[in-house]
Design an enzyme around this catalytic site. Structure first.
Site, PDB file in Angstrom:
ATOM      1  N   LYS A 194       0.417   5.492 -18.137  1.00 41.32           N
ATOM      2  CA  LYS A 194       1.204   4.880 -19.218  1.00 41.32           C
ATOM      3  C   LYS A 194       1.662   5.963 -20.215  1.00 41.32           C
ATOM      4  O   LYS A 194       1.339   7.130 -20.025  1.00 41.32           O
ATOM      5  CB  LYS A 194       0.395   3.776 -19.906  1.00 41.32           C
ATOM      6  CG  LYS A 194      -0.206   2.745 -18.935  1.00 41.32           C
ATOM      7  CD  LYS A 194       0.840   1.855 -18.275  1.00 41.32           C
ATOM      8  CE  LYS A 194       0.337   1.130 -17.039  1.00 41.32           C
ATOM      9  NZ  LYS A 194      -0.467  -0.048 -17.221  1.00 41.32           N
TER      10      LYS A 194
HETATM   11  C1  LIG Z   1      -1.176  -1.220 -16.762  1.00 41.83           C
HETATM   12  C2  LIG Z   1      -0.806  -2.634 -16.941  1.00 41.83           C
HETATM   13  C3  LIG Z   1      -1.773  -3.621 -17.203  1.00 41.83           C
HETATM   14  C4  LIG Z   1      -3.253  -3.378 -17.153  1.00 41.83           C
HETATM   15  O1  LIG Z   1      -3.699  -2.343 -17.919  1.00 41.83           O
HETATM   16  P1  LIG Z   1      -5.115  -1.652 -17.576  1.00 41.83           P
HETATM   17  O2  LIG Z   1      -5.363  -0.801 -18.771  1.00 41.83           O
HETATM   18  O3  LIG Z   1      -4.921  -0.874 -16.328  1.00 41.83           O
HETATM   19  O4  LIG Z   1      -6.118  -2.740 -17.427  1.00 41.83           O
HETATM   20  C5  LIG Z   1      -1.330  -4.909 -17.438  1.00 41.83           C
HETATM   21  N1  LIG Z   1      -0.028  -5.226 -17.407  1.00 41.83           N
HETATM   22  C6  LIG Z   1       0.915  -4.302 -17.136  1.00 41.83           C
HETATM   23  C7  LIG Z   1       2.349  -4.720 -17.142  1.00 41.83           C
HETATM   24  C8  LIG Z   1       0.558  -2.985 -16.888  1.00 41.83           C
HETATM   25  O5  LIG Z   1       1.501  -2.086 -16.598  1.00 41.83           O
END
Ligand SMILES: *Cc1c(COP(=O)(O)O)cnc(C)c1O
Length: 395
Positions: A194
């Protein structure tokens, strides 16, 4: 330009990030110390929200949002089908039902039209939450979605891990994703791919002080400290979870947050190079495009490719890219087609999601890439699509 393998996404960790974590390790608190509050305050300021609550990951943050809104059995949540599994799983965690909304085939986003259609399919059941996903970082039509949600008695919870740093202008001036001007809450993730990384990590933002208090209790077993009570006293009105984000991770998050503008500028510059290089590459190859109001921070760079029209399979293209040291990924398999949901809901035709899924391919995009890497990826893609006329051995 490097010859090393280019993954579709990766973190950018610098020496001062490492020093910040080392300082946290030398401090008195490894779990809940002063850096948690410092990260939360800085994050709320950065996105323009009243409150920010850190938690262990983006999935936990969605779960906390559902619990704080007291969503439960009999309630309906609406999620787009083009998203990560967690967007719908959070409703399943609390026993709610999910109605999957279709998406626009060229942006991958839930739209007021696709939400209206999903609301119709909810068939009068109580819809509590609508979960827009700002896919790739492009921002959904929040005013349009919020108006429909409100008329149905629901609120928006933005699943915004792709959009930290994205801004938008719906005609009333610049807004920031996470400011919750149209939603009850926005949820973020700091997974390494991210826009900023804490290892595992998540954050919820809201402008509702009472909601923020509930989130804080729920992320730590449901414990609250009654004002004026003796120092050992805590109360639990409702069981919560241990979803805390440690000081160590918050130290990394705080350091990374200070780089968000630089990271975002770099992502946008790389995306502009891709756009220019891929324009006119071949009919049937075009970058995904978002709405005009959106200025995305671009978590992902997605290309839409007419694989069938070009006479190749996506599997072969991804393999040929990998052979040239280029990672790629598919965001996402339509969630409503997963066995769990299919077993419960049967086969559902969502043509926008299908059209997106058939064509999408995410190419490498992260701040550590060099300009020349874009050229390398584009050249590799041309070869993988056999646009140079010499078929790679075996497809
Ligand atoms: C990455 C992501 C999540 C989950 O996040 P984590 O920190 O990996 O649990 C949920 N929704 C979307 C759209 C994501 O890209």
């Amino acid at each position: 330009m490097s010859d090393s393998f280019l993954p579709y996404g990766r973190q950018t960790i610098e020496e001062d990030d490492i020093a910040a974590v080392a300082a946290a390790l030398r401090g008195d608190f490894l779990t809940t110390g002063p850096t948690v509050a410092a990260f939360e305050t800085a994050f709320a300021d950065r996105v323009g929200a009243g409150h920010a609550v850190a938690c262990s990951n983006g999935t936990a943050s969605l779960h906390l949002a559902m619990m704080a809104l007291e969503v439960g059995p009999g309630d309906v949540c609406i999620a787009p089908s083009i998203t990560f599994l967690a967007t719908a799983n959070c409703a399943a965690y609390v026993g709610a039902e999910v109605v999957f909304a279709d998406v626009d085939p060229d942006s991958g986003l839930m739209t007021p039209e696709s939400l209206a259609e999903a609301l119709e399919r909810a068939g009068g059941r109580p819809v509590r939450v609508v979960l827009p996903v700002h896919l790739r970082g492009d921002v959904c039509d929040l005013p349009g979605l919020a108006a429909l949600a409100e008329a149905a008695g629901a609120v928006l919870v933005e699943d915004a891990p792709h959009a930290l740093g994205s801004t938008m202008d719906f005609g009333g001036g610049r807004e920031r994703v996470g400011d919750c001007a149209h939603s009850a809450m926005a949820s973020f993730s700091f997974h390494p791919v991210k826009t900023i990384a804490t290892g595992e990590g998540g954050m919820l933002t809201t402008n509702d002080a009472a909601l923020a208090e509930r989130l804080r209790a729920l992320r730590s077993h449901g414990m609250t400290r009654p004002p004026g009570a003796a120092p050992w006293v805590y109360e639990m009105a409702r069981p919560g979870y241990n979803y805390r984000l440690p000081d160590i991770n918050c130290a990394l998050g705080l350091s990374q947050l200070g780089k968000l503008d630089r990271f975002t500028a770099r992502r946008r510059a790389l995306a502009a190079l891709y756009d220019a290089r891929l324009a006119g590459l071949a009919p049937g190859v075009k970058p995904a495009t978002g709405p005009a109001w959106s200025d995305p921070a671009l978590h992902l760079y997605c290309v839409l490719i007419d694989f069938a029209g070009l006479g190749v399979t996506r599997e072969a293209v991804m393999r040929r890219l990998a052979e040239q040291g280029i990672g790629s990924q598919v965001h996402y398999i339509p969630v409503h087609t997963q066995p769990y949901w299919r077993e419960r809901q049967g086969d559902l035709a969502l043509p926008g999601a299908a059209a997106w899924y058939d064509r999408c391919l995410s190419l490498p995009l992260y701040p550590g890439m060099q300009d020349g890497d874009v050229e390398r990826v584009a050249d590799a893609l041309e070869r993988a699509l056999d646009l140079w006329g010499s078929a790679p051995a075996e497809g």
